[in-house]
Enzyme design. Structure first.
Site, PDB file in Angstrom:
ATOM      1  N   ARG A 146      -7.856   9.657  15.965  1.00 22.69           N
ATOM      2  CA  ARG A 146      -6.597   9.285  15.316  1.00 22.69           C
ATOM      3  C   ARG A 146      -6.162  10.405  14.378  1.00 22.69           C
ATOM      4  NH1 ARG A 146      -6.901   6.282  18.704  1.00 22.69           N
ATOM      5  NH2 ARG A 146      -6.780   4.020  18.808  1.00 22.69           N
ATOM      6  N   TYR A 170       0.826  -1.222   0.000  1.00 23.03           N
ATOM      7  CA  TYR A 170       0.000   0.000   0.000  1.00 23.03           C
ATOM      8  C   TYR A 170       0.860   1.271   0.000  1.00 23.03           C
ATOM      9  CZ  TYR A 170      -3.207   3.438   2.190  1.00 23.03           C
ATOM     10  OH  TYR A 170      -3.938   4.550   2.523  1.00 23.03           O
ATOM     11  N   ALA A 219       6.742  -5.625   5.597  1.00 26.64           N
ATOM     12  CA  ALA A 219       6.437  -5.979   6.993  1.00 26.64           C
ATOM     13  C   ALA A 219       4.999  -6.468   7.080  1.00 26.64           C
ATOM     14  CB  ALA A 219       6.605  -4.755   7.894  1.00 26.64           C
ATOM     15  N   ASN A 246       9.471 -11.690  10.451  1.00 26.82           N
ATOM     16  CA  ASN A 246       9.352 -10.895   9.220  1.00 26.82           C
ATOM     17  C   ASN A 246       9.732  -9.428   9.422  1.00 26.82           C
ATOM     18  OD1 ASN A 246       8.593 -10.950   6.411  1.00 26.82           O
ATOM     19  ND2 ASN A 246       6.858  -9.661   6.975  1.00 26.82           N
ATOM     20  N   TYR A 290       3.573  -6.254  17.398  1.00 25.31           N
ATOM     21  CA  TYR A 290       3.774  -5.470  16.175  1.00 25.31           C
ATOM     22  C   TYR A 290       4.648  -4.247  16.471  1.00 25.31           C
ATOM     23  CZ  TYR A 290       2.856  -2.066  12.518  1.00 25.31           C
ATOM     24  OH  TYR A 290       3.018  -1.113  11.541  1.00 25.31           O
ATOM     25  N   ASP A 332      11.642 -12.938  -1.336  1.00 26.03           N
ATOM     26  CA  ASP A 332      11.494 -12.566   0.063  1.00 26.03           C
ATOM     27  C   ASP A 332      12.798 -11.933   0.543  1.00 26.03           C
ATOM     28  OD1 ASP A 332       9.498 -13.863   2.498  1.00 26.03           O
ATOM     29  OD2 ASP A 332      11.382 -12.881   3.039  1.00 26.03           O
ATOM     30  N   ASN A 346      -1.933   7.310  11.247  1.00 22.28           N
ATOM     31  CA  ASN A 346      -2.855   6.419  10.525  1.00 22.28           C
ATOM     32  C   ASN A 346      -2.827   6.658   9.021  1.00 22.28           C
ATOM     33  OD1 ASN A 346      -3.732   6.170  13.358  1.00 22.28           O
ATOM     34  ND2 ASN A 346      -5.327   4.909  12.459  1.00 22.28           N
ATOM     35  N   LEU A 379       5.246 -10.523  -2.812  1.00 23.93           N
ATOM     36  CA  LEU A 379       3.854 -10.492  -3.289  1.00 23.93           C
ATOM     37  C   LEU A 379       2.901 -11.303  -2.387  1.00 23.93           C
ATOM     38  CD1 LEU A 379       4.230 -10.570  -7.202  1.00 23.93           C
ATOM     39  CD2 LEU A 379       4.119  -8.607  -5.664  1.00 23.93           C
ATOM     40  N   GLY A 397       1.651  -7.790  -1.339  1.00 25.93           N
ATOM     41  CA  GLY A 397       1.805  -6.780  -2.383  1.00 25.93           C
ATOM     42  C   GLY A 397       1.078  -7.180  -3.665  1.00 25.93           C
TER      43      GLY A 397
END
Ligand code: UDP
Length: 335
Positions: A228, A16, A82, A99, A148, A58, A177, A39, A42
């Site tokens: 936010r 994104y 990520a 990851n 996270y 990767d 955000n 991907l 993605g």
């Protein structure tokens, strides 16, 4: 021996925020961009700019990473790749540490080996944890409350060590955000599953889901819903370009919040979506979602001073309008 071509390597560049940044680097900053993306999340179709090369691999795969660094002179790495689901990070922490924290070490090792000394890191306000003051500046304590946030904070710490030991300079960009889609409607947000507020509101309007759920109406905020700081994805993209220029100009390692400095509540987002779409948003009111602080808003002054950057797309109707245009458009083969 022929000279290697200079490139900017973008990990997770088909995702994104990555895809919007790749487009800006290629089309506005005139950079030659190589994308490293497995991907998994993605989309190949999100890479729309001519001349952008996709290496489908990767970043944990040292052979593929070495191959890219062998073929090109990588001037800088812009690192997005990520996992980003806070809830999943609680139930699958190892997946996140693998990851988000361990896999980028492969890239850092290749940078050290080749002498590449510029790293731009897609970090997050989740590294701060529960706010002790709002708006939050970069000196706010970093006590993340989920794996996270910790997986990202650890990479920030690793980067500090890598600067001391190897001279790899970095800009850690702590997003608030991320939202919206490219203003021309050509690329956008496409998560599966989708957990974010704005796409969920718009999907409810489109009838793609049932009513959206407002997570909690009893927060200590003026209308009872969470606040936010919604920062448009094209503003995030331009901050990465500025961060690259900053490091190229000799800038020292730093961390910058990326936000507008202004908060919006869940109810305000719903009202804006109703103005933009001309339709009522089907809503149900639910319990609070675990781990959601009442208010997260950036103090964005430091990014302005350091990167000469500030958010430009700050009108909620414009932000939501960009997401609506994308969601009601062709979506270019996504889904
Ligand atoms: N939210 C909501 N319903 C949803 C998704 C999100 O009420 O379907 C709320 C959530 O509780 C938070 C805000 O919207 O207060 C933004 O959530 P999002 O998941 O988009 O981003 P986050 O703040 O978790 O990074």
């Amino acid at each position: 021996m022929s000279e290697k071509e200079s490139v900017i390597l973008v990990t997770g560049g088909a995702g994104y925020i990555g895809s919007h940044t790749v487009r800006m680097l290629a089309e506005q900053a005139g950079r030659r961009v190589v994308v490293l993306d497995n991907l998994v999340f993605g989309h190949r179709e999100a890479l729309i700019s001519p001349g952008v090369e996709l290496v489908e691999a990767d970043m944990a795969d040292a052979r593929s990473v070495a191959e890219v660094f062998g073929r090109y002179q990588v001037d800088a790495v812009v690192h997005f790749a990520a996992f980003c689901y806070v809830g999943e990070s609680v139930t699958e922490p190892l997946k996140y540490y693998q990851n988000n924290t361990a896999a980028p070490l492969t890239v850092l090792a290749a940078m050290r080996e080749s002498g590449c000394d510029k790293f731009i890191f897609s970090s997050t306000c989740a590294t701060y944890g529960d706010p002790v003051e709002v708006p939050m500046s970069e000196s706010h304590p970093q006590n993340p409350i989920n794996p996270y946030g910790r997986s990202k904070l650890m990479l920030e710490q690793i980067l500090a060590d890598c600067e001391r030991a190897y001279g790899i300079r970095s800009v850690r960009l702590r997003y608030f955000n991320a939202c919206g889609c490219s203003l021309d409607g050509r690329i956008g947000e496409d998560h599966d599953p989708e957990t974010h507020l704005i796409p969920n509101v718009l999907r409810a309007v489109l009838g793609e889901t049932g009513p959206m759920t407002v997570f909690g109406t009893d927060y200590p905020t003026p209308d009872g819903t969470c606040i936010r700081d919604y920062i448009h994805v094209e503003d995030l993209a331009s901050a990465h370009v500025r961060a690259l220029e900053y490091l190229e100009g000799g800038g020292a390692t730093t961390a910058c919040n990326l936000g507008t400095g202004k908060g919006a509540s869940v109810r305000e987002i719903i009202e804006a979506a109703e103005r933009v779409t001309g339709k009522e948003v089907p809503v149900r009111y639910g319990e609070r979602r675990e781990g959601d602080p009442p208010e997260l808003v950036a103090n964005a002054a430091f990014a302005r001073e350091t990167l000469d950057w500030e958010a430009k797309i700050v009108d909620l109707d414009q932000i939501i309008g960009s997401a609506w245009a994308w969601m009601t458009g062709e979506r270019k083969g996504h889904y």
